[in-house]
Design a protein around this motif. Structure first.
Motif, mmCIF file in Angstrom:
data_model
loop_
_atom_site.group_PDB
_atom_site.id
_atom_site.type_symbol
_atom_site.label_atom_id
_atom_site.label_comp_id
_atom_site.label_asym_id
_atom_site.label_seq_id
_atom_site.Cartn_x
_atom_site.Cartn_y
_atom_site.Cartn_z
ATOM 1 N N GLY A 6 -85.420 -47.956 -33.501
ATOM 2 C CA GLY A 6 -85.835 -46.974 -32.512
ATOM 3 C C GLY A 6 -87.313 -46.684 -32.583
ATOM 4 N N VAL A 7 -87.720 -45.827 -31.717
ATOM 5 C CA VAL A 7 -89.108 -45.408 -31.651
ATOM 6 C C VAL A 7 -89.172 -43.967 -32.113
ATOM 7 C CG1 VAL A 7 -91.051 -45.002 -30.092
ATOM 8 C CG2 VAL A 7 -89.555 -46.957 -29.726
ATOM 9 N N ILE A 8 -90.122 -43.664 -32.953
ATOM 10 C CA ILE A 8 -90.298 -42.288 -33.397
ATOM 11 C C ILE A 8 -91.512 -41.731 -32.679
ATOM 12 C CG2 ILE A 8 -90.799 -40.793 -35.364
ATOM 13 C CD1 ILE A 8 -89.272 -42.724 -37.092
ATOM 14 N N TRP A 9 -91.357 -40.554 -32.123
ATOM 15 C CA TRP A 9 -92.401 -39.945 -31.319
ATOM 16 C C TRP A 9 -92.796 -38.610 -31.917
ATOM 17 C CZ3 TRP A 9 -93.868 -42.783 -27.122
ATOM 18 C CH2 TRP A 9 -92.978 -43.764 -26.684
ATOM 19 N N SER A 10 -94.024 -38.260 -31.730
ATOM 20 C CA SER A 10 -94.506 -36.918 -32.026
ATOM 21 C C SER A 10 -94.732 -36.278 -30.666
ATOM 22 C CB SER A 10 -95.823 -36.997 -32.798
ATOM 23 O OG SER A 10 -96.371 -35.715 -32.959
ATOM 24 N N ARG A 85 -79.243 -47.363 -18.762
ATOM 25 C CA ARG A 85 -79.887 -47.460 -20.076
ATOM 26 C C ARG A 85 -79.589 -46.184 -20.862
ATOM 27 N NH1 ARG A 85 -85.807 -47.950 -18.855
ATOM 28 N NH2 ARG A 85 -85.176 -46.599 -17.157
ATOM 29 N N LEU A 86 -78.662 -46.286 -21.807
ATOM 30 C CA LEU A 86 -78.279 -45.133 -22.613
ATOM 31 C C LEU A 86 -78.905 -45.233 -23.993
ATOM 32 C CD1 LEU A 86 -74.507 -44.929 -21.660
ATOM 33 C CD2 LEU A 86 -76.363 -43.463 -20.838
ATOM 34 N N TYR A 87 -79.474 -44.126 -24.449
ATOM 35 C CA TYR A 87 -80.075 -44.043 -25.780
ATOM 36 C C TYR A 87 -79.592 -42.776 -26.459
ATOM 37 C CZ TYR A 87 -83.372 -47.506 -24.006
ATOM 38 O OH TYR A 87 -83.935 -48.639 -23.470
ATOM 39 N N ARG A 88 -79.633 -42.795 -27.783
ATOM 40 C CA ARG A 88 -79.350 -41.589 -28.565
ATOM 41 C C ARG A 88 -80.684 -40.967 -28.948
ATOM 42 N NH1 ARG A 88 -76.214 -43.112 -33.463
ATOM 43 N NH2 ARG A 88 -77.433 -45.001 -33.306
ATOM 44 N N TRP A 89 -80.809 -39.651 -28.761
ATOM 45 C CA TRP A 89 -82.034 -38.922 -29.021
ATOM 46 C C TRP A 89 -81.775 -37.798 -30.011
ATOM 47 C CZ3 TRP A 89 -86.555 -40.335 -26.505
ATOM 48 C CH2 TRP A 89 -86.411 -41.202 -25.423
ATOM 49 N N ARG A 105 -94.637 -28.300 -31.532
ATOM 50 C CA ARG A 105 -94.669 -29.653 -32.105
ATOM 51 C C ARG A 105 -93.272 -30.068 -32.547
ATOM 52 N NH1 ARG A 105 -100.080 -31.591 -34.204
ATOM 53 N NH2 ARG A 105 -101.477 -30.229 -33.075
ATOM 54 N N TRP A 106 -92.920 -31.300 -32.170
ATOM 55 C CA TRP A 106 -91.579 -31.814 -32.449
ATOM 56 C C TRP A 106 -91.668 -33.270 -32.878
ATOM 57 C CZ3 TRP A 106 -87.671 -28.306 -31.853
ATOM 58 C CH2 TRP A 106 -87.997 -27.150 -31.146
ATOM 59 N N LEU A 107 -90.720 -33.680 -33.686
ATOM 60 C CA LEU A 107 -90.525 -35.091 -34.023
ATOM 61 C C LEU A 107 -89.322 -35.526 -33.198
ATOM 62 C CD1 LEU A 107 -91.268 -37.528 -35.767
ATOM 63 C CD2 LEU A 107 -89.654 -36.671 -37.473
ATOM 64 N N LEU A 108 -89.530 -36.481 -32.308
ATOM 65 C CA LEU A 108 -88.496 -36.951 -31.389
ATOM 66 C C LEU A 108 -88.201 -38.405 -31.729
ATOM 67 C CD1 LEU A 108 -86.884 -36.580 -28.703
ATOM 68 C CD2 LEU A 108 -88.963 -37.320 -27.522
ATOM 69 N N ALA A 109 -86.923 -38.738 -31.824
ATOM 70 C CA ALA A 109 -86.532 -40.112 -32.144
ATOM 71 C C ALA A 109 -85.528 -40.631 -31.145
ATOM 72 C CB ALA A 109 -85.941 -40.173 -33.552
ATOM 73 N N ARG A 110 -85.624 -41.925 -30.858
ATOM 74 C CA ARG A 110 -84.702 -42.582 -29.945
ATOM 75 C C ARG A 110 -84.103 -43.790 -30.637
ATOM 76 N NH1 ARG A 110 -87.175 -45.971 -25.224
ATOM 77 N NH2 ARG A 110 -87.115 -47.528 -26.847
#
Length: 113
Positions: A6-10, A85-89, A105-110
């Motif tokens: 997955g991709v990790i987002w700030s 396109r389904l992803y888990r977040w 501020r959040w750490l968001l992951a997909r």
């Protein structure tokens, strides 16, 4: 969570504004957006250390890997060539920068479903 999963987002959210997205990591991009009160989402490396609102500092992938299943939500990112396109977040609240309003501020992951 390995990077391939997955991709990790700030993420930073500013009330009343739609977030922008960027994978650019140019020096000063975050400061530029925040100084203009622009909402944004920026990709970060999974090995980057972040601090949660509870005061825990660890690698982003370690924090995400420790989340229980109930924290992951399946959402659609729209229709693709092969259907929906389904992803888990999942997201984790991060400590705010000094002087910043709390809760921005959040750490968001997909992850792939």
């Amino acid at each position: 969570m390995p990077a391939r999963d997955g991709v990790i987002w700030s993420a930073t959210a500013i009330p009343g504004r739609e977030p922008g997205r960027s994978r650019a990591t140019g020096s000063g991009l975050r400061e530029f957006a925040e100084s203009r009160e622009l909402a944004y989402v920026m990709a970060i490396g999974c090995n980057r250390h972040v601090t949660t609102v509870t005061g825990r500092t660890a690698r982003a992938d370690t924090i995400i890997a420790g989340l229980p299943k109930r924290k992951w939500h399946t959402l659609s990112a729209g229709d693709g060539a092969k259907g929906q396109r389904l992803y888990r977040w999942a997201f984790v609240a991060l400590a705010d920068a000094e002087g910043a309003a709390p809760g921005h501020r959040w750490l968001l992951a997909r992850r792939d479903r």
